[in-house]
Design an enzyme around this catalytic site. Sequence first.
Site, PDB file in Angstrom:
ATOM      1  N   LYS A 173       0.943  -1.280   0.086  1.00  0.00           N
ATOM      2  CA  LYS A 173       0.079  -0.188   0.095  1.00  0.00           C
ATOM      3  C   LYS A 173       0.917   1.267  -0.081  1.00  0.00           C
ATOM      4  CE  LYS A 173      -1.532   3.094   2.995  1.00  0.00           C
ATOM      5  NZ  LYS A 173      -1.553   4.362   1.763  1.00  0.00           N
ATOM      6  N   GLU A 248      10.091   1.204  10.231  1.00  0.00           N
ATOM      7  CA  GLU A 248      10.844   2.417  10.064  1.00  0.00           C
ATOM      8  C   GLU A 248      10.122   3.611  10.278  1.00  0.00           C
ATOM      9  OE1 GLU A 248      14.076   2.097   9.621  1.00  0.00           O
ATOM     10  OE2 GLU A 248      14.390   0.068   8.950  1.00  0.00           O
ATOM     11  N   CYS A 282      13.551  11.325   6.753  1.00  0.00           N
ATOM     12  CA  CYS A 282      13.312  10.660   8.229  1.00  0.00           C
ATOM     13  C   CYS A 282      14.872  10.974   8.585  1.00  0.00           C
ATOM     14  CB  CYS A 282      13.101   9.377   8.508  1.00  0.00           C
ATOM     15  SG  CYS A 282      13.982   8.210   7.100  1.00  0.00           S
ATOM     16  N   GLU A 380       9.866  16.478  14.878  1.00  0.00           N
ATOM     17  CA  GLU A 380      10.388  16.378  13.582  1.00  0.00           C
ATOM     18  C   GLU A 380       9.740  17.249  12.661  1.00  0.00           C
ATOM     19  OE1 GLU A 380       8.750  12.480  11.841  1.00  0.00           O
ATOM     20  OE2 GLU A 380      10.367  12.270  10.742  1.00  0.00           O
TER      21      GLU A 380
END
Length: 476
Positions: A173, A248, A282, A380
């Site tokens: 997906k 992850e 990331c 983040e």
Amino acid sequence: MNQWLMYINGEWVQARSGERYELINPADRSVAGTAPHGGAEDTARAIEAAQAAFKGWAGLPAKERAGYLNRLADLLEQHKEVLAGLITLEMGKPLAEARGEVAISADYLRWNAGEAVRSYGKVIPSSSADKRLLSIRQAVGPVAAITPWNFPLSMAARKIGPALAAGCTIVLKPALQTPGAAVKFFELAEEAGIPAGVMNLVTGDPKAIGDKLLTHPAIRKITFTGSTAVGKQLMKSAADQVKKVSMELGGHAPLIVFEDADLEQAVAGAMNSKFRNAGQTCICANRIYVQRQVADKFMEMFKAAVEKLVIGDGRAEETTIGPVIDEKALHKIQSQVEDAVSKGARIVTGGKPIGSLPGNFFEPTILHGVDQTMTISQEETFGPVAPIFLFDTEEEAISQANHSVYGLAAYFYTKDLGRTIRVYEALEYGIIGCNDAVPTAVQGPFGGVKESGTGREGGPDSLADFLETKFVSIRI
Ligand code: NAP
């Protein structure tokens, strides 16, 4: 305009509901294509196809599975421009970066093809004369892979490569906003001759697709790349059937510049790590710690480099920094900058969205005088904002760098060997760059500690997360 389809059991299909949704080019907010809005029923069909294909695929000699992956890698390289164009169209990164993403995707496939034929078991010494003991490794079963928009091709390749090499079949997906590169990837998989049902692609409703993937008993493993918040939800749901998980997740990478660093190298590293993909990786340097003695010099050089970035549509060859993914991302970045400024940070350059361009553009920004009270030091960023923190001692730098729930990547610049060893041992991160801001390599195990995830992708053990160990005891 691209009108994508899903790929289930070797056929290109619409969603059962017939619904489709629009894809938006972040560089100008135009409609870039449409894709099927698949849901639970489509996902169930994909899972059943993966289940039916599993025995045959897992039963192939590893060399044959490796052959398919190598052919697919060749096709990726032959279609590099098309794939790179789709990545840029749907998520905005400059073409040069998108071409790099295609290249590493092919490398992931080749690396895992190489590992497929080295998936050894063990012969174990027994303590009884009449017994022989061994362990073998077998594919876990059909796998569900869920990937983010920021690397729409390489995150898929990094999961499909080891899954297929190990003998697993897969349902992928991709992110809602970026299915195009994955669709093209699957077209090439079909051309490579990968049998029907081995690779299945479902686009659309994340919750409906995700829930089906997590609750269907045929799926034995979930491999996910995305945010920590969604990863935690998936881990909780996976627990119900004790599915294996690889996660992850998010990162908040520190980059430390010590007083003895080669400042040119450090500035180049900070530029590359912070502004690549418009700050949307990331492993982007999200917190830059500079030792006080070299702060003025570093800031002067860094500002000059940031002001040379060429902002624009990623499809223009001269562009070095593209848009961010959507308006929600723009608002998040702006609110982090406003929060930092309201608490005493100073904008050195940039600082606001670019209203004169039609897409989701934010000025490449440097913030000086950032401290731990500001949201940007904890959350983040996922945007082109570089917050600079000052420090005095090595211990202080390490302590501040480790002050995060995340533990994905960390970088530092120094010429001192003793310090290099002390610092890489002390940093609580899964990936460390010593005088290196681009550590990603197919040969290296990629993954994080703490809330950045569990499991590793790539590297010498890349198949491990897709294999079960079976112990066999033979009485003779
Ligand atoms: P995200 O919102 O967590 O989405 C990631 C994927 O999960 C997308 O395909 C998304 O689908 C899907 N998803 C969302 N809700 C779901 C649900 N309830 N069930 C199943 N799937 C669901 O993350 P993102 O914004 O796309 O990506 C950015 C994040 O990924 C950042 O935190 C970044 O650090 C992280 N990331 C980590 C790595 C790494 O290797 N550690 C690499 C790249 C990115 P939709 O798109 O359809 O919503």
